[in-house]
Design a protein around this motif. Structure first.
Motif, short mmCIF file in Angstrom:
data_model
loop_
_atom_site.label_atom_id
_atom_site.label_comp_id
_atom_site.label_asym_id
_atom_site.label_seq_id
_atom_site.Cartn_x
_atom_site.Cartn_y
_atom_site.Cartn_z
N MET A 290 -37.83 -27.96 -58.41
CA MET A 290 -36.64 -28.36 -59.13
C MET A 290 -35.99 -29.55 -58.42
O MET A 290 -35.99 -29.62 -57.21
CB MET A 290 -35.65 -27.19 -59.19
N THR A 291 -35.48 -30.48 -59.18
CA THR A 291 -34.78 -31.64 -58.62
C THR A 291 -33.34 -31.65 -59.09
O THR A 291 -32.96 -30.91 -59.99
CB THR A 291 -35.46 -32.96 -59.05
N SER A 292 -32.56 -32.51 -58.49
CA SER A 292 -31.15 -32.66 -58.87
C SER A 292 -30.98 -33.86 -59.78
O SER A 292 -31.81 -34.78 -59.79
CB SER A 292 -30.29 -32.85 -57.62
N VAL A 293 -29.89 -33.87 -60.51
CA VAL A 293 -29.51 -35.01 -61.35
C VAL A 293 -28.39 -35.75 -60.64
O VAL A 293 -27.43 -35.13 -60.17
CB VAL A 293 -29.04 -34.53 -62.74
N TRP A 294 -28.52 -37.06 -60.55
CA TRP A 294 -27.48 -37.87 -59.92
C TRP A 294 -26.30 -37.94 -60.87
O TRP A 294 -26.37 -38.56 -61.92
CB TRP A 294 -28.02 -39.24 -59.58
N GLU A 295 -25.21 -37.29 -60.51
CA GLU A 295 -24.01 -37.21 -61.34
C GLU A 295 -23.07 -38.39 -61.09
O GLU A 295 -22.65 -39.06 -62.02
CB GLU A 295 -23.29 -35.89 -61.06
#
Length: 117
Positions: A1-6
């Motif tokens: 799983m990766t993160s989304v740059w908010e």
């Protein structure tokens, strides 16, 4: 799983003023303005945003993270940003192909040359 740059968060003495400056510089819009943060984005639902939060402490030293801009015409863009209130700064960058400027609160950013084909 990766993160989304908010968001990228920037400390500011005057978040509303600095957010308005960056919104104009980038062609973004203010999408949210609260006492504890102001957020700008290219468009309302488009990520990432830039959030400006209030701080009282002075900026200390060179930014360890900064924004690079790549305009179609570096010289014209530097002139436009300086006319808006940016200022040239020397962070010991030496002889480089980009221009280092600081926003009205002293945050450094780079204006790169046009991308070569």
């Amino acid at each position: 799983m990766t993160s989304v740059w908010e968001n990228l968060t920037i400390d500011a003495h005057d978040p509303s003023r600095l957010a308005a400056w960056w919104a104009e510089a980038l062609g973004y819009q203010v999408i949210s303005e609260k006492p504890d943060e102001v957020e700008i984005r290219r468009a309302s639902g488009e990520l990432p945003g830039i959030v400006f939060v209030p701080v009282t402490a002075p900026k200390g030293g060179k930014n360890r993270l900064h924004i690079d801009l790549r305009p179609a015409d570096q010289e014209a863009e530097v002139e436009r940003l300086v006319d808006m209130g940016a200022r040239p700064v020397d962070i010991d960058q030496g002889d480089v192909r980009w221009t280092v400027l600081a926003d009205p609160e002293g945050n450094e950013f780079c204006v790169l040359r046009e991308r070569e084909e």
